[in-house]
Design an enzyme around this catalytic site. Structure first.
Site, short mmCIF file in Angstrom:
data_model
loop_
_atom_site.label_atom_id
_atom_site.label_comp_id
_atom_site.label_asym_id
_atom_site.label_seq_id
_atom_site.Cartn_x
_atom_site.Cartn_y
_atom_site.Cartn_z
N ALA A 16 -32.83 49.60 -20.14
CA ALA A 16 -33.87 49.63 -21.19
C ALA A 16 -33.63 48.55 -22.23
CB ALA A 16 -33.92 51.01 -21.84
N SER A 37 -23.75 46.18 -27.62
CA SER A 37 -23.36 47.14 -26.60
C SER A 37 -21.88 47.49 -26.71
CB SER A 37 -23.65 46.56 -25.21
OG SER A 37 -23.19 47.45 -24.22
N PHE A 117 -38.72 60.63 -2.01
CA PHE A 117 -37.82 61.16 -3.04
C PHE A 117 -38.31 62.53 -3.46
CE2 PHE A 117 -34.47 59.52 -6.01
CZ PHE A 117 -33.82 58.72 -5.09
N GLN A 231 -31.13 68.05 -16.79
CA GLN A 231 -31.30 68.08 -15.33
C GLN A 231 -29.97 68.20 -14.59
OE1 GLN A 231 -32.84 64.47 -12.93
NE2 GLN A 231 -34.32 66.09 -12.64
N HIS A 233 -28.46 67.66 -10.95
CA HIS A 233 -28.75 67.05 -9.65
C HIS A 233 -28.07 67.93 -8.60
CE1 HIS A 233 -29.03 64.22 -6.40
NE2 HIS A 233 -29.64 63.33 -7.17
N LEU A 243 -22.08 61.28 -7.85
CA LEU A 243 -23.38 61.60 -7.26
C LEU A 243 -23.49 61.11 -5.82
CD1 LEU A 243 -26.38 62.48 -7.94
CD2 LEU A 243 -26.81 60.05 -8.19
N GLU A 246 -30.18 61.28 -4.05
CA GLU A 246 -31.24 62.03 -3.39
C GLU A 246 -31.75 61.28 -2.15
OE1 GLU A 246 -33.69 64.45 -6.10
OE2 GLU A 246 -35.24 63.04 -5.53
N HIS A 356 -26.76 65.86 -14.87
CA HIS A 356 -27.10 64.50 -14.46
C HIS A 356 -27.91 63.71 -15.48
CE1 HIS A 356 -28.01 61.29 -11.68
NE2 HIS A 356 -29.29 61.55 -11.65
N GLU A 380 -33.16 56.39 -21.40
CA GLU A 380 -32.79 57.81 -21.32
C GLU A 380 -32.59 58.44 -22.69
OE1 GLU A 380 -29.77 58.76 -18.41
OE2 GLU A 380 -29.60 60.82 -19.15
N ARG A 391 -37.41 65.82 -14.71
CA ARG A 391 -37.72 64.47 -14.26
C ARG A 391 -37.72 64.41 -12.74
NH1 ARG A 391 -34.46 59.76 -12.68
NH2 ARG A 391 -32.59 61.04 -12.88
N LEU A 392 -38.64 63.67 -12.17
CA LEU A 392 -38.57 63.40 -10.74
C LEU A 392 -37.63 62.23 -10.52
CD1 LEU A 392 -42.18 63.80 -9.34
CD2 LEU A 392 -40.38 65.50 -9.59
N SER A 394 -36.05 58.90 -9.44
CA SER A 394 -36.57 57.53 -9.33
C SER A 394 -37.63 57.18 -10.38
CB SER A 394 -37.05 57.16 -7.91
OG SER A 394 -38.26 57.77 -7.57
C1 LIG Z 1 -24.97 58.20 -10.95
C2 LIG Z 1 -26.40 58.05 -11.39
C3 LIG Z 1 -27.37 57.69 -10.49
C4 LIG Z 1 -28.70 57.55 -10.90
N1 LIG Z 1 -29.65 57.19 -9.97
C5 LIG Z 1 -30.91 57.00 -10.38
C6 LIG Z 1 -31.91 56.54 -9.46
O1 LIG Z 1 -31.64 56.26 -8.30
N2 LIG Z 1 -33.18 56.38 -9.91
C7 LIG Z 1 -33.53 56.65 -11.20
O2 LIG Z 1 -34.69 56.47 -11.55
N3 LIG Z 1 -32.60 57.07 -12.09
C8 LIG Z 1 -31.31 57.24 -11.72
N4 LIG Z 1 -30.38 57.66 -12.63
C9 LIG Z 1 -30.76 57.77 -14.04
C10 LIG Z 1 -30.80 56.38 -14.66
O3 LIG Z 1 -29.89 55.54 -14.02
C11 LIG Z 1 -30.45 56.40 -16.15
O4 LIG Z 1 -31.25 57.34 -16.81
C12 LIG Z 1 -30.71 55.03 -16.75
O5 LIG Z 1 -30.01 54.03 -16.04
C13 LIG Z 1 -30.34 54.95 -18.22
O6 LIG Z 1 -30.55 53.62 -18.65
P1 LIG Z 1 -30.52 53.22 -20.18
O7 LIG Z 1 -30.83 51.78 -20.28
O8 LIG Z 1 -31.35 54.17 -20.95
O9 LIG Z 1 -29.01 53.50 -20.61
P2 LIG Z 1 -27.63 53.01 -19.98
O10 LIG Z 1 -27.78 52.19 -18.76
O11 LIG Z 1 -26.77 54.21 -19.92
O12 LIG Z 1 -27.09 52.03 -21.11
C14 LIG Z 1 -26.75 52.49 -22.40
C15 LIG Z 1 -26.31 51.30 -23.23
O13 LIG Z 1 -26.11 51.73 -24.57
C16 LIG Z 1 -24.91 51.19 -25.07
N5 LIG Z 1 -24.42 52.07 -26.14
C17 LIG Z 1 -24.36 53.42 -26.15
N6 LIG Z 1 -23.85 53.84 -27.32
C18 LIG Z 1 -23.58 52.74 -28.07
C19 LIG Z 1 -23.03 52.52 -29.36
N7 LIG Z 1 -22.63 53.52 -30.16
N8 LIG Z 1 -22.91 51.23 -29.79
C20 LIG Z 1 -23.28 50.20 -29.01
N9 LIG Z 1 -23.80 50.36 -27.78
C21 LIG Z 1 -23.94 51.61 -27.32
C22 LIG Z 1 -24.00 51.11 -23.85
O14 LIG Z 1 -22.98 50.17 -24.05
C23 LIG Z 1 -25.00 50.69 -22.77
O15 LIG Z 1 -25.15 49.29 -22.76
C24 LIG Z 1 -29.05 57.80 -12.25
C25 LIG Z 1 -28.08 58.17 -13.15
C26 LIG Z 1 -26.76 58.31 -12.73
C27 LIG Z 1 -25.74 58.75 -13.75
#
Ligand SMILES: Cc1cc2nc3c(=O)[nH]c(=O)nc-3n(C[C@H](O)[C@H](O)[C@H](O)COP(=O)(O)OP(=O)(O)OC[C@H]3O[C@@H](n4cnc5c(N)ncnc54)[C@H](O)[C@@H]3O)c2cc1C
Length: 586
Positions: A16, A37, A117, A231, A233, A243, A246, A356, A380, A391-392, A394
């Site tokens: 994100a 980060s 999925f 959620q 998993h 994990l 799915e 999860h 997230e 959540r579904l 993917s």
């Molecule tokens: C094992 C696993 C498998 C998954 N598989 C799928 C899938 O196949 N399909 C799907 O749709 N979803 C999947 N998900 C869910 C999905 O991957 C996550 O919800 C999503 O990647 C979260 O992305 P994000 O960018 O919100 O946060 P993240 O990728 O978690 O990144 C968070 C960022 O915030 C930074 N941060 C946090 N706190 C601080 C702080 N205090 N100061 C500075 N930086 C900070 C971190 O350094 C990091 O860069 C999966 C999740 C897991 C755990």
């Protein structure tokens, strides 16, 4: 204190955060973007995603189907305008990623491959083998490198938002290498800090998922929405919580109890279908909440397989054959062998439900804007809400792209509206106060509380009372216990009082975030006296649309438990109905 100037500061460099940064840099090359980060971007949790990202691409599918699956899957708690935006933007974003170099898996004819999925009644999950998150994050990261306006602050830990005169004007962060505090002055801030799965002891989430982003907004007065929806998993490895995607079931893997029965047919997810291809029937592709709940019931009936790590069900993929497993699920095979000593080509793999994903998060509108001027959130950590009560699989990776971009564009529009510049003296004073709060942690002595001890008690409380099934009594006990832990947290003493990479300090700060998130989960769950999606109350087993077709909002309350309020769910075209998974997928 050193001050860093930026137009927009983004906290988080996962999917994100990176997508938001690229959107801003593309839209206006003159903007100065600070990307902060706590880990190097490629270590963000997005990297761990395996299964894939949803977006309509095949001729037999439609945006309406994707909309209906998502809204029904979310038990009608999704904001439907946001879901409409998600499904409409999804294919554009996934094709854009393709153009930026994402190596999506292919059909033999060269077109993009999609896989079934859970809860998606059509095949629409794009994937790159079972390393989809790695490839998506890598594609975003390398794309971000071409923009000189994106300044990275890797290994900086954000501690507080700076809020002055009703607007968010930046943040304070610790440079981990030196231990020095920095003020990052920004005209707008986007939080993309990821989830908070680490409040549970048994989770798929990486160690960094401690809910910092949610806590930052929460403490600044922005409510956390729908936090009761956590959620599980269904298929984590019992040894580690790692994990197994799915996609194992999307490719045709089946779940068995100790009698070898595909037990999901006994929980409204039949009919049983023959093994072999194609196996796109609901059964194992039921939504995650229902499949995890079925495990709980089977366990009560004594139908699970005992392992040294507790009861498990069996994920059988043998009939897929070695070639398919190696091509489509290579990581799953590796991990099953490494962490369980079981090769899925020759044996079924024991699995059990594992915490999860957080459906809830920072309350935003469809533009990714929070109620605090100048503050946006995506990914997230945010609740926009497209996931509703469940959540579904993917949809999250897609959400990062669609709403990460949206947050970037909304922040730019906010800057264009010309918000007043604020006073350097005021923000400087707020930054100094934030620094003093961290320094005070170093001064404490004689305390008997440890980060490790409190964290363990918090996790046990969440597992015991806020898991797959909950009761009012248990949640009440959880609220009391968490309030006690929060009081004891004020007496935590650091063991390490040095500056350079002080992980003791960082873990203490992370525990503070986790306690805040855990309290919001428990209080929101206690207040919701119904069962919906991932929130199941044994004492209120039915869905209650009359009283609870609404989003919960938890407000931070320094001294006490969170204050609860509610807001309406946006319904555009799908009235609440019955979630029916008894038929087949196509
Ligand atoms: C094992 C696993 C498998 C998954 N598989 C799928 C899938 O196949 N399909 C799907 O749709 N979803 C999947 N998900 C869910 C999905 O991957 C996550 O919800 C999503 O990647 C979260 O992305 P994000 O960018 O919100 O946060 P993240 O990728 O978690 O990144 C968070 C960022 O915030 C930074 N941060 C946090 N706190 C601080 C702080 N205090 N100061 C500075 N930086 C900070 C971190 O350094 C990091 O860069 C999966 C999740 C897991 C755990």
């Amino acid at each position: 204190m050193e001050t860093i100037q930026a137009d927009v500061a983004i906290i988080g460099a996962g999917g994100a955060g990176l997508r938001a940064a690229i959107a801003l840099a593309e839209a206006d090359p003159k903007l100065k973007i600070a990307l902060i980060s706590k880990v190097y971007p490629m270590r963000s949790h997005t990297c761990a995603a395996e299964g894939g990202a949803a977006g309509v691409i095949k001729a037999d599918d439609s945006l309406e189907h994707h909309f209906n699956d998502t809204v029904g899957g979310g038990d009608w708690l999704c904001d439907q305008d946001a879901v409409e935006y998600l499904v409409q933007e999804a294919p554009k974003e996934l094709i854009r990623l393709e153009h930026w170099g994402c190596p999506w898996s292919r059909e033999p004819n060269g077109s993009v491959a999609v896989r079934p999925f859970g809860g998606m009644k059509k095949q629409r999950t794009w994937f790159a083998a079972d390393k989809s998150g790695f490839h998506i994050l890598h594609t975003l990261f390398q794309t971000s490198l071409q923009f000189p306006s994106i300044n990275r602050f890797d290994e900086y830990y954000a501690t507080e938002l700076i809020v002055d005169d009703g607007r968010c004007r930046g943040l304070t962060a610790i440079e981990m290498r030196s231990g020095q505090m920095r003020q990052i002055q920004a005209r707008a801030v986007i939080i993309a800090g990821g989830g908070a799965g680490r409040i549970f002891p048994f989770t798929t989430n990486g160690a960094i998922k401690t809910g910092d982003g949610m806590a930052l907004a929460y403490r600044a007065g922005v409510p956390l929405k729908d936090m009761e929806f956590v959620q599980y998993h269904p298929t984590g490895l019992p040894s580690t919580g790692t994990l197994l995607t799915e996609a194992c079931r999307g490719e045709g893997g089946v779940l068995l109890n100790k009698n070898g029965r595909r037990f999901l047919q006994d929980y409204g997810m039949g009919p049983e279908t023959p093994l072999g291809k194609p196996v796109f029937k609901t059964m194992e592709l039921g939504p995650r909440d229902r499949v995890s709940q079925a495990f709980w019931h089977e366990q009560k009936k004594g139908n699970m397989v005992p392992t040294q790590w507790g009861d498990a069900m069996l994920l059988d993929m043998r009939h897929l054959g070695e070639k398919t497993i190696n091509e489509r699920l290579p990581l799953v095979r590796d991990m099953s062998i490494s962490y369980m000593g079981v090769d899925p080509v020759t044996d079924p793999v024991p699995v059990r439900p594992v915490a999860h994903y957080m459906m809830g998060g920072i309350h935003t509108d469809i533009r990714a804007a929070t109620r605090l001027a100048g503050l946006f959130a995506a990914g997230e950590c945010a609740c926009v809400s497209i996931n509703g009560a469940n959540r579904l699989g993917s949809n999250s990776l897609t959400e990062l792209l669609v709403f990460g971009r949206r947050a970037g564009l909304s922040a730019m529009e906010y800057l264009q509206s010309g918000p007043n510049a604020g006073s350097d003296a005021a923000t400087g004073a707020l930054a100094n106060a934030a620094q003093a709060r961290v320094r005070a942690l170093f001064q404490r002595s004689g305390g008997k509380e440890s980060v490790v001890g409190l964290r363990k008690e918090m996790m046990q409380t969440m597992e015991q009372h806020a898991g797959i099934y909950r009761t009012g009594e248990g949640l009440g006990a959880a609220c009391d216990k968490l309030a006690e832990l929060r009081r004891r947290y004020a007496r935590v003493e650091l063991q390490d009082k040095t500056n350079v990479y002080n992980t003791d300090l960082l873990q203490a700060l992370e525990l503070g975030s986790m306690l805040d998130c855990a309290q919001a989960v428990a209080a929101s769950a206690a207040a919701r006296r119904e069962s919906r999606g991932a929130h199941q109350r044994l004492d209120f087993p039915s869905r209650d649309d009359k009283n609870y077709l609404k989003h919960s909002l938890a407000y931070y309350n320094r001294a006490e438990v969170p204050r609860m309020d509610y807001c309406d769910v946006v319904i555009t075209k799908s009235q609440p109905g019955v979630r029916d998974y008894s038929g087949g997928h196509e």
